[in-house]
Scaffold this motif. Structure first.
Motif, PDB file in Angstrom:
ATOM      1  N   LEU A 184       0.799  -1.218   0.000  1.00 52.52           N
ATOM      2  CA  LEU A 184       0.000   0.000   0.000  1.00 52.52           C
ATOM      3  C   LEU A 184       0.833   1.268   0.000  1.00 52.52           C
ATOM      4  N   GLY A 185       2.146   1.130  -0.104  1.00 54.46           N
ATOM      5  CA  GLY A 185       2.996   2.293  -0.315  1.00 54.46           C
ATOM      6  C   GLY A 185       2.804   3.383   0.697  1.00 54.46           C
ATOM      7  N   GLU A 186       2.692   4.613   0.196  1.00 56.52           N
ATOM      8  CA  GLU A 186       2.694   5.773   1.074  1.00 56.52           C
ATOM      9  C   GLU A 186       1.435   5.918   1.915  1.00 56.52           C
ATOM     10  N   VAL A 187       0.351   5.222   1.576  1.00 53.25           N
ATOM     11  CA  VAL A 187      -0.871   5.330   2.380  1.00 53.25           C
ATOM     12  C   VAL A 187      -0.853   4.339   3.541  1.00 53.25           C
ATOM     13  N   GLY A 188       0.204   3.529   3.655  1.00 57.19           N
ATOM     14  CA  GLY A 188       0.212   2.452   4.625  1.00 57.19           C
ATOM     15  C   GLY A 188       0.084   2.895   6.064  1.00 57.19           C
ATOM     16  N   LEU A 189       0.922   3.829   6.511  1.00 55.76           N
ATOM     17  CA  LEU A 189       0.946   4.199   7.925  1.00 55.76           C
ATOM     18  C   LEU A 189      -0.363   4.829   8.391  1.00 55.76           C
ATOM     19  N   PRO A 190      -0.915   5.827   7.688  1.00 55.49           N
ATOM     20  CA  PRO A 190      -2.203   6.374   8.134  1.00 55.49           C
ATOM     21  C   PRO A 190      -3.314   5.325   8.135  1.00 55.49           C
ATOM     22  N   LEU A 191      -3.292   4.441   7.139  1.00 56.76           N
ATOM     23  CA  LEU A 191      -4.322   3.411   7.069  1.00 56.76           C
ATOM     24  C   LEU A 191      -4.198   2.438   8.232  1.00 56.76           C
ATOM     25  N   VAL A 192      -2.983   2.010   8.538  1.00 56.90           N
ATOM     26  CA  VAL A 192      -2.770   1.108   9.661  1.00 56.90           C
ATOM     27  C   VAL A 192      -3.247   1.750  10.958  1.00 56.90           C
ATOM     28  N   ALA A 193      -2.922   3.027  11.162  1.00 58.62           N
ATOM     29  CA  ALA A 193      -3.330   3.722  12.377  1.00 58.62           C
ATOM     30  C   ALA A 193      -4.856   3.787  12.480  1.00 58.62           C
ATOM     31  N   ALA A 194      -5.525   4.117  11.360  1.00 56.65           N
ATOM     32  CA  ALA A 194      -6.984   4.213  11.375  1.00 56.65           C
ATOM     33  C   ALA A 194      -7.624   2.859  11.656  1.00 56.65           C
ATOM     34  N   CYS A 195      -7.087   1.799  11.062  1.00 59.34           N
ATOM     35  CA  CYS A 195      -7.642   0.464  11.276  1.00 59.34           C
ATOM     36  C   CYS A 195      -7.414  -0.016  12.706  1.00 59.34           C
ATOM     37  N   LEU A 196      -6.264   0.329  13.281  1.00 56.50           N
ATOM     38  CA  LEU A 196      -6.013  -0.032  14.675  1.00 56.50           C
ATOM     39  C   LEU A 196      -7.013   0.648  15.605  1.00 56.50           C
ATOM     40  N   VAL A 197      -7.298   1.910  15.346  1.00 60.86           N
ATOM     41  CA  VAL A 197      -8.272   2.633  16.159  1.00 60.86           C
ATOM     42  C   VAL A 197      -9.656   1.994  16.018  1.00 60.86           C
ATOM     43  N   ALA A 198     -10.037   1.670  14.779  1.00 62.27           N
ATOM     44  CA  ALA A 198     -11.344   1.053  14.551  1.00 62.27           C
ATOM     45  C   ALA A 198     -11.441  -0.296  15.252  1.00 62.27           C
ATOM     46  N   ALA A 199     -10.371  -1.097  15.184  1.00 63.86           N
ATOM     47  CA  ALA A 199     -10.375  -2.395  15.858  1.00 63.86           C
ATOM     48  C   ALA A 199     -10.478  -2.216  17.370  1.00 63.86           C
ATOM     49  N   ALA A 200      -9.769  -1.215  17.913  1.00 62.29           N
ATOM     50  CA  ALA A 200      -9.818  -0.959  19.352  1.00 62.29           C
ATOM     51  C   ALA A 200     -11.223  -0.563  19.793  1.00 62.29           C
ATOM     52  N   VAL A 201     -11.900   0.235  18.973  1.00 59.60           N
ATOM     53  CA  VAL A 201     -13.271   0.638  19.303  1.00 59.60           C
ATOM     54  C   VAL A 201     -14.195  -0.577  19.310  1.00 59.60           C
ATOM     55  N   LEU A 202     -14.028  -1.457  18.332  1.00 62.79           N
ATOM     56  CA  LEU A 202     -14.876  -2.642  18.256  1.00 62.79           C
ATOM     57  C   LEU A 202     -14.652  -3.584  19.435  1.00 62.79           C
ATOM     58  N   LEU A 203     -13.407  -3.651  19.904  1.00 59.55           N
ATOM     59  CA  LEU A 203     -13.070  -4.605  20.954  1.00 59.55           C
ATOM     60  C   LEU A 203     -13.188  -4.022  22.362  1.00 59.55           C
ATOM     61  N   ALA A 204     -13.390  -2.713  22.465  1.00 62.20           N
ATOM     62  CA  ALA A 204     -13.410  -2.077  23.780  1.00 62.20           C
ATOM     63  C   ALA A 204     -14.540  -2.623  24.655  1.00 62.20           C
ATOM     64  N   GLY A 205     -15.750  -2.697  24.091  1.00 64.78           N
ATOM     65  CA  GLY A 205     -16.897  -3.185  24.858  1.00 64.78           C
ATOM     66  C   GLY A 205     -16.732  -4.621  25.310  1.00 64.78           C
ATOM     67  N   PRO A 206     -16.442  -5.567  24.399  1.00 69.23           N
ATOM     68  CA  PRO A 206     -16.235  -6.958  24.835  1.00 69.23           C
ATOM     69  C   PRO A 206     -15.095  -7.109  25.837  1.00 69.23           C
ATOM     70  N   ALA A 207     -14.008  -6.342  25.664  1.00 70.91           N
ATOM     71  CA  ALA A 207     -12.880  -6.433  26.592  1.00 70.91           C
ATOM     72  C   ALA A 207     -13.290  -5.963  27.985  1.00 70.91           C
ATOM     73  N   TYR A 208     -14.068  -4.883  28.049  1.00 67.98           N
ATOM     74  CA  TYR A 208     -14.525  -4.370  29.343  1.00 67.98           C
ATOM     75  C   TYR A 208     -15.435  -5.388  30.032  1.00 67.98           C
ATOM     76  N   GLN A 209     -16.346  -5.990  29.256  1.00 72.26           N
ATOM     77  CA  GLN A 209     -17.251  -6.976  29.834  1.00 72.26           C
ATOM     78  C   GLN A 209     -16.486  -8.202  30.317  1.00 72.26           C
ATOM     79  N   TYR A 210     -15.472  -8.625  29.538  1.00 69.62           N
ATOM     80  CA  TYR A 210     -14.713  -9.824  29.903  1.00 69.62           C
ATOM     81  C   TYR A 210     -13.858  -9.593  31.145  1.00 69.62           C
TER      82      TYR A 210
END
Length: 218
Positions: A184-210
């Motif tokens: 993904l060349g030059e778009v890699g780092l911003p994309l990785v950061a955005a996807c990490l944030v999105a994954a963290a948001v998705l997992l925040a609720g289940p992690a808190y409950q667990y």
């Protein structure tokens, strides 16, 4: 030989073959052929389908094939085609591991670990979050298959989780003068950061409950 032993040996043989093929093969020839066929939509489609079908057996990244789709079809057609291809190319390893999974060996341990994760997150949410993380797509596929994730939930989670990676790859391919097999060349780092944030948001609720349940160590 017991059934589980046969499946274990078969899984080891397939894994070894994939590793060997990935080390001995290069996508350059196939990509060059697809680039030459880009002027013919039908021929290009056949070659693109072939790339998606052989990709899991050669351990090529899914984003590479999405770049090819963007180069040949542009954004409007390339994105849905590449998303469908992401689901299609995950079917051979998913169904293969689903057949081999079970027992007390490697696939059984992988399934147990996956059951704990997907049991906490839910199947669609778990697959989506795992796909958003910058880890090999086939690792997610194998873990989901070894666990109790249903095929429809796996397919839906794959579409959701692969969406940002696919859009970025198709955009990169559609704007390229030639297909470049460089990720993904030059778009890699911003994309990785955005996807990490999105994954963290998705997992925040289940992690808190667990971790917030009584008796679960923090």
């Amino acid at each position: 030989m017991p059934e589980f032993d046969r499946r274990t040996v078969a899984g080891a043989a397939v894994l070894g073959a994939v590793v060997a093929a990935s080390l001995l093969s290069s996508p350059a020839t196939a990509i060059d052929a697809a680039e030459r066929a880009a002027a013919d939509p039908l021929l290009f489609g056949v070659l693109l389908l072939g790339l998606y079908l052989v990709r899991p057996f050669l351990a090529w990244p899914t984003t590479l094939v999405a770049i090819v789709a963007g180069y040949g079809y542009g954004v409007a057609v390339g994105v849905p085609v590449a998303l469908a291809g992401a689901v299609l190319t995950s079917m051979p390893p998913f169904l293969g591991v689903r057949w081999m999974a079970g027992g007390e060996g490697f696939w059984g341990r992988l399934g147990d670990a996956g059951d704990r994760f997907f049991g906490s997150t839910g199947h669609v949410r778990g697959v989506t979050a795992a796909r958003l993380l910058p880890i090999p797509a086939d690792a997610v596929t194998c873990t989901a298959a070894a666990s109790g994730v249903s095929l429809p939930a796996f397919a839906v989670g794959t579409v959701f989780g692969e969406l940002p990676w696919t859009v970025a790859a198709v955009l990169l391919g559609s704007s390229a003068e030639s297909i470049a097999a460089r990720g993904l060349g030059e778009v890699g780092l911003p994309l990785v950061a955005a996807c990490l944030v999105a994954a963290a948001v998705l997992l925040a609720g289940p992690a808190y409950q667990y971790f917030g349940r009584p008796g679960v160590p923090s």
